[in-house]
Each structure stands twice: as structure tokens, then as C-alpha cells.
Design an enzyme around this catalytic site. Structure first.
Site, short mmCIF file in Angstrom:
data_model
loop_
_atom_site.label_atom_id
_atom_site.label_comp_id
_atom_site.label_asym_id
_atom_site.label_seq_id
_atom_site.Cartn_x
_atom_site.Cartn_y
_atom_site.Cartn_z
N GLY A 14 0.76 -1.08 -0.05
CA GLY A 14 -0.10 0.12 0.14
C GLY A 14 0.93 1.29 0.06
N CYS A 15 0.45 2.19 0.52
CA CYS A 15 1.09 3.54 0.61
C CYS A 15 2.45 3.17 1.53
CB CYS A 15 0.19 4.54 1.31
SG CYS A 15 0.97 6.10 1.60
#
Length: 180
Positions: A14-15
Site C-alpha cells: 500500500g502507501c
């Protein structure tokens, strides 16, 4: 006096702000750098290009760690339990191939360990793990404003809403692996 030989691990879940914040708390981790890997676009990618989804790169972190303090296997367990490895190209509201769950191995030994860890953790999830395991070909360091993002922006909305809850979960699950 023995010289400490540090090792590298490169993962995306993810981020990269979230993943970086998690590993910053782990004992034996010396440095965490946010960046990009896994793409096929020529040249050094920018954040804007990676966010477009057109470069093929994932947001990743490169973790420098002391294997005498924390093992690659333990770091992978922390990684796999700090994001959802069962969602393809997505973590929460972040969607696109740049947010895929991925382990980029640096050596054949890392590849073998990654395969074992993923297999062992599979029974803990209701859905199949979709984490990609691929050789690291190139790591590009992200722009300076992405480095230490959580540490520098803890009161920002994204940090409060997304990263802080991940760290609360980390502290419960892996209290024995945290820095003092």
C-alpha cells in the site's frame, strides 16, 4: 571489534508512508527509505508518474536492518500482518497496481524465506494471499518529502486516520519486536 553486516529488505504493502512508519518502530531496523520498484517505464520515476499507474512501479520501502537483532523472517511476519495481503492492487482506499502487496527479494535465500512465510501465514486469512514475490531489479528512492513522512506529519489527516491505527495494531501484535 566485529563489524556489523547490515542487510536489505524491499517490500510494498500500500502507501509507502504506512509501511515506512511500521518498520521505523522495529528493533534492529537501522534505516527505512520510501521508493519505487517493479516497473518497466524508462528512467527515474516521479511520484506523479507512479500514482498514474502507468509505470508499473509499486510504492515500496527499502529496509536496512541488522540480522543479528531481527531476522528477515521476523520482518516479513511484521510486514504481512501490518497490511492486508489478500487484496489485489489495493490497501484500504488506496487502489491501483502501485499499491500492490509485494516482496522484492535480494537473494535466493530471501526468496525461499518469503515463500515459506507466505505459505505459513495463509491459514490465518479468510481469503488467499496475493502478495507478489519477485526479484528486486531496481529501487528508486522517492522524493525527499516522502521520507519520514509519518514522523514529520503525524497530525495530518491521512496519518491520523490510516497510519496511527496501523501502528496501534503493530504495537499490540509485535510488542516484543519494538524499539524502546
Amino acid at each position: 571489534m566485529n563489524k556489523v553486516i547490515l542487510e536489505l529488505m524491499t517490500v510494498g504493502g500500500g502507501c509507502f508512508w504506512c509501511v515506512e512508519a511500521v518498520f521505523d518502530e522495529i528493533k534492529g531496523v537501522v534505516k527505512v527509505v520510501s521508493g519505487y520498484s517493479g516497473g518497466n517505464a524508462p528512467g527515474r520515476p516521479t511520484y506523479r508518474e507512479v500514482c498514474s499507474g502507468l509505470t508499473g512501479h509499486a510504492e515500496v520501502v527499502q529496509v536496512t536492518y541488522d540480522p543479528n537483532v531481527v531476522s528477515f523472517e521476523d520482518l516479513l511476519v511484521v510486514f504481512m500482518t501490518s497490511h492486508d495481503p489478500t487484496t489485489l492492487n489495493r490497501q484500504g482506499a488506496d487502489t491501483g497496481t502501485q499499491y500492490r502487496s509485494v516482496i522484492y527479494y535480494h537473494t535466493d535465500v530471501q526468496k525461499e524465506i518469503a515463500e515459506v512465510v507466505v505459505k505459513e501465514l495463509a491459514s490465518y486469512y479468510e481469503r488467499p494471499i496475493v502478495t507478489e514475490i519477485s526479484p528486486l531489479e531496481q529501487f528508486y528512492e522517492a522524493e525527499a518529502y516522502h521520507q519520514n513522512y509519518y514522523a514529520n506529519n503525524q497530525n495530518a489527516g491521512y496519518c491520523s486516520a490510516v497510519i496511527t491505527p496501523k501502528l496501534v495494531k503493530l504495537r499490540k501484535l509485535h510488542a516484543d519486536k519494538l524499539k524502546n
